[in-house]
Design a protein around this motif. Structure first.
Motif, PDB file in Angstrom:
ATOM      1  N   ALA A  26     -31.364  11.972 -18.207  1.00 46.41           N
ATOM      2  CA  ALA A  26     -32.019  12.264 -19.240  1.00 46.41           C
ATOM      3  C   ALA A  26     -32.655  13.473 -20.077  1.00 46.41           C
ATOM      4  O   ALA A  26     -33.577  13.089 -21.000  1.00 46.41           O
ATOM      5  N   ARG A  27     -33.118  14.909 -19.176  1.00 48.16           N
ATOM      6  CA  ARG A  27     -33.423  15.472 -19.548  1.00 48.16           C
ATOM      7  C   ARG A  27     -32.392  16.676 -20.019  1.00 48.16           C
ATOM      8  O   ARG A  27     -33.739  18.028 -19.170  1.00 48.16           O
ATOM      9  N   GLY A  28     -31.423  16.634 -20.464  1.00 41.45           N
ATOM     10  CA  GLY A  28     -30.911  17.952 -20.393  1.00 41.45           C
ATOM     11  C   GLY A  28     -30.298  18.635 -19.269  1.00 41.45           C
ATOM     12  O   GLY A  28     -30.229  20.074 -19.860  1.00 41.45           O
ATOM     13  N   LYS A  29     -30.248  18.006 -17.846  1.00 44.02           N
ATOM     14  CA  LYS A  29     -29.679  19.157 -17.352  1.00 44.02           C
ATOM     15  C   LYS A  29     -28.204  19.557 -17.564  1.00 44.02           C
ATOM     16  O   LYS A  29     -28.010  20.619 -17.117  1.00 44.02           O
ATOM     17  N   SER A  30     -27.269  18.703 -17.992  1.00 40.11           N
ATOM     18  CA  SER A  30     -25.984  18.665 -18.093  1.00 40.11           C
ATOM     19  C   SER A  30     -26.135  19.823 -18.540  1.00 40.11           C
ATOM     20  O   SER A  30     -24.900  20.111 -18.683  1.00 40.11           O
ATOM     21  N   TYR A  31     -26.676  19.403 -19.900  1.00 38.33           N
ATOM     22  CA  TYR A  31     -26.354  20.534 -21.091  1.00 38.33           C
ATOM     23  C   TYR A  31     -26.868  21.520 -20.466  1.00 38.33           C
ATOM     24  O   TYR A  31     -25.756  22.654 -20.954  1.00 38.33           O
ATOM     25  N   ILE A  32     -27.727  21.863 -19.811  1.00 31.52           N
ATOM     26  CA  ILE A  32     -28.279  23.761 -19.719  1.00 31.52           C
ATOM     27  C   ILE A  32     -26.921  24.271 -18.699  1.00 31.52           C
ATOM     28  O   ILE A  32     -26.513  25.025 -18.414  1.00 31.52           O
ATOM     29  N   ALA A  33     -26.671  22.784 -17.200  1.00 30.69           N
ATOM     30  CA  ALA A  33     -25.406  23.364 -16.891  1.00 30.69           C
ATOM     31  C   ALA A  33     -24.574  23.299 -17.308  1.00 30.69           C
ATOM     32  O   ALA A  33     -23.680  24.933 -17.123  1.00 30.69           O
ATOM     33  N   GLN A  34     -23.940  23.241 -18.478  1.00 29.08           N
ATOM     34  CA  GLN A  34     -23.016  24.053 -18.975  1.00 29.08           C
ATOM     35  C   GLN A  34     -22.893  24.686 -20.046  1.00 29.08           C
ATOM     36  O   GLN A  34     -21.890  25.647 -19.545  1.00 29.08           O
ATOM     37  N   LYS A  35     -23.785  24.959 -20.288  1.00 24.98           N
ATOM     38  CA  LYS A  35     -24.226  26.378 -21.331  1.00 24.98           C
ATOM     39  C   LYS A  35     -24.608  27.447 -19.906  1.00 24.98           C
ATOM     40  O   LYS A  35     -23.652  28.480 -20.218  1.00 24.98           O
ATOM     41  N   ALA A  36     -25.477  27.377 -19.492  1.00 23.64           N
ATOM     42  CA  ALA A  36     -25.099  28.873 -18.163  1.00 23.64           C
ATOM     43  C   ALA A  36     -23.999  28.824 -17.744  1.00 23.64           C
ATOM     44  O   ALA A  36     -23.485  30.046 -17.275  1.00 23.64           O
ATOM     45  N   GLN A  37     -22.643  27.562 -17.512  1.00 21.21           N
ATOM     46  CA  GLN A  37     -21.572  28.519 -16.504  1.00 21.21           C
ATOM     47  C   GLN A  37     -20.945  29.063 -17.884  1.00 21.21           C
ATOM     48  O   GLN A  37     -19.883  29.966 -17.969  1.00 21.21           O
ATOM     49  N   ARG A 404     -23.665  20.421 -28.947  1.00 18.40           N
ATOM     50  CA  ARG A 404     -23.631  19.275 -28.795  1.00 18.40           C
ATOM     51  C   ARG A 404     -23.337  18.806 -27.254  1.00 18.40           C
ATOM     52  O   ARG A 404     -23.000  19.796 -26.832  1.00 18.40           O
ATOM     53  N   ALA A 405     -23.984  17.883 -27.425  1.00 20.28           N
ATOM     54  CA  ALA A 405     -24.347  18.027 -25.715  1.00 20.28           C
ATOM     55  C   ALA A 405     -23.261  17.895 -24.731  1.00 20.28           C
ATOM     56  O   ALA A 405     -22.996  19.474 -23.626  1.00 20.28           O
ATOM     57  N   TYR A 406     -21.403  18.455 -25.071  1.00 14.31           N
ATOM     58  CA  TYR A 406     -20.758  18.389 -24.101  1.00 14.31           C
ATOM     59  C   TYR A 406     -19.845  19.452 -24.637  1.00 14.31           C
ATOM     60  O   TYR A 406     -18.090  19.445 -24.569  1.00 14.31           O
ATOM     61  N   GLY A 407     -20.269  20.645 -25.801  1.00 15.40           N
ATOM     62  CA  GLY A 407     -19.412  21.332 -26.779  1.00 15.40           C
ATOM     63  C   GLY A 407     -19.578  21.494 -27.542  1.00 15.40           C
ATOM     64  O   GLY A 407     -20.695  21.320 -28.028  1.00 15.40           O
TER      65      GLY A 407
END
Ligand SMILES: O=P(O)(O)OC[C@H]1O[C@@](CO)(OP(=O)(O)O)[C@@H](O)[C@@H]1O
Length: 441
Positions: A26-37, A404-407
């Motif tokens: 819950a620290r926004g890791k997936s958000y950061i990963a998705q944005k970078a990709q 949003r978190a995933y898109g």
């Protein structure tokens, strides 16, 4: 022949980087990963994310919090196996031409980071750790609500129960979590530590060009709520004639759109926006009735794709005068560069500072042109290079994009002011034709 870069300064065959995410859940890791990709792919840098949670779900689809207790030997074994499977797949992907692989997992202990580093370095791939550290209760709670109650781990469960279990899961991680270099013995690692989503950052041993670009991008991200509005200028005199490029005035209906735009904007936002236009007359005129307290800025980078020798021509005239070029553009519209002008790829490269500034900013309204808006839209909506140059972007339409978190969520506001269509299908030389229904807005 001299080796070529891909237009953004890297030689893909010589570069392989693994971005290893670090941090509590819950620290926004997936958000950061998705944005970078998304950012890297938009710049034509092959990038992919390997989410360890997805691998773990094969073996443990709906684990409760105690699965993540380090005293749970079975849980530990399965989590380690999932990490191994993700890394193994990533290595295969690198062999098929991957450039930046992102390992999305907590990697929250020194031991795990050492294992990941050794395992990946041994394959000749550089590692950069990206830690998201956050102690702001509000941000964490928003993340718990937003992401985890929709996570496949808690599918079909009561959201309140899910949130409670998820908090217990976080507690189990907290027992063993060590922030990078807490004891001073991880100083040899290449890392970026982002605290409270950008409020403070620590950068250690960043080595080369691509690594520093990734770091620069990530430093500019924030997760405060905001939207980006996109609109083309009002219909122009050249649009009416089906002529491309130029620096024409608005048509009568284009002026009507300019008058309507403030209303559309107010319907879609209760906060003041900052307005960015191109330096061409038609976008500046479209912005001129917006409220005076909205800051306005003109960017050369937002000018329309330069059609070079074809500037001011109709598609029919181009097909008659440069038939081979006309066909070549249809075959590979993203890469085709007008004689003395630009390609869509060129536009993406000149838009990079715009994207960077957009990521740093809050509510921005961009008034620009068909090709430029297609490129910005492609960044937010993950459109491929084949699709993006054909996306319909009708005149007299305001688009609101909300990350949003995933898109990205899209809302469309249509001004009821008629305009010609400037969309063109493959092979066609029509002045105005209706867009095909697939894709677009
Ligand atoms: O890449 P295609 O589909 O030709 O679209 C880009 C064209 O869109 C146009 C309109 O036809 O944009 P704009 O309305 O900003 O003038 C042209 O100027 C530009 O060359």
């Amino acid at each position: 022949m001299a080796p070529r870069t891909n237009g953004v300064g890297i030689r893909p065959e010589e570069t392989r980087i693994c971005v290893v995410m670090v941090g509590l859940p819950a620290r926004g890791k997936s958000y950061i990963a998705q944005k970078a990709q998304r950012y890297l792919k938009w710049l034509s840098i092959p990038a992919a994310t390997f989410n360890v949670g997805n691998y773990r779900r094969n073996d443990a689809p709906h684990p409760s919090a105690d699965f993540f207790d380090t005293n749970n030997a079975e849980g530990e074994r399965k989590r380690r196996a999932a990490a191994e499977a993700a890394v193994a797949d990533m290595m295969k992907w690198f062999k098929s031409g991957g450039v930046v692989g992102i390992l999305d997992a907590t990697n929250s202990t020194k031991e795990r980071r050492k294992w990941v580093l050794d395992r990946i370095n041994q394959e000749g791939v550089d590692v950069i750790f990206v830690e998201s550290k956050c102690d702001e209760e509000e941000l964490i709670m928003a993340n718990i609500r937003d992401v985890k109650t929709t996570s496949p781990d808690y599918q079909g469960q009561d959201p309140e129960q899910a949130a409670l279990d998820f908090r217990n899961r976080i507690r189990n991680y907290e027992k063993v979590y060590k922030t990078i270099n807490a004891d001073g013995d991880e100083d040899h690692l290449t890392y970026l530590k982002i605290m409270n989503v950008g409020r403070q950052v620590i950068i250690n041993r960043i080595q080369d060009y691509l690594q520093s670009r990734i770091v620069y991008y990530l430093m500019n991200l924030h997760i405060r709520p905001r939207s980006v509005w996109l609109s083309r200028h009002g219909e122009s005199m050249l649009n009416l004639e089906g002529r491309i490029g130029g620096d024409a005035d608005l048509s009568h209906r284009g002026e009507e759109y300019a008058l309507k735009l403030p209303e559309l904007v107010l319907e879609s936002s209760d906060r003041p926006l900052t307005v960015w236009t191109s330096t061409l007359k038609r976008t500046i005129a479209t912005a001129r009735h917006l409220p005076k307290h909205y800051n306005q800025l003109q960017w050369k980078a937002l000018d329309e794709l330069d059609a070079g020798v074809c500037d001011g021509m109709t598609y029919q005239e181009i097909a008659d005068m440069y038939p081979e070029d006309f066909q070549a553009r249809d075959e590979d519209k993203y890469n085709y560069r007008y004689r003395g002008g630009e390609s869509y790829r060129d536009v993406v490269i000149r838009l990079e500072p715009i994207i960077m500034e957009l990521e740093r900013s809050e509510d921005i309204l961009i008034i620009s042109h068909q090709a430029v808006i297609r490129c910005i839209y492609a960044y937010f909506m993950q459109k491929t290079q084949e699709e993006s140059p054909w996306v319909p972007v009708p005149l007299h339409t305001l688009m609101k994009l909300t990350p949003r978190a995933y898109g990205t969520e899209v809302q469309i506001y249509k001004a009821e002011v008629k305009a010609v269509s400037t969309w063109r299908g493959k092979g066609s030389t029509a002045k105005h034709e209706d867009p095909k229904p697939e894709g677009g807005v």
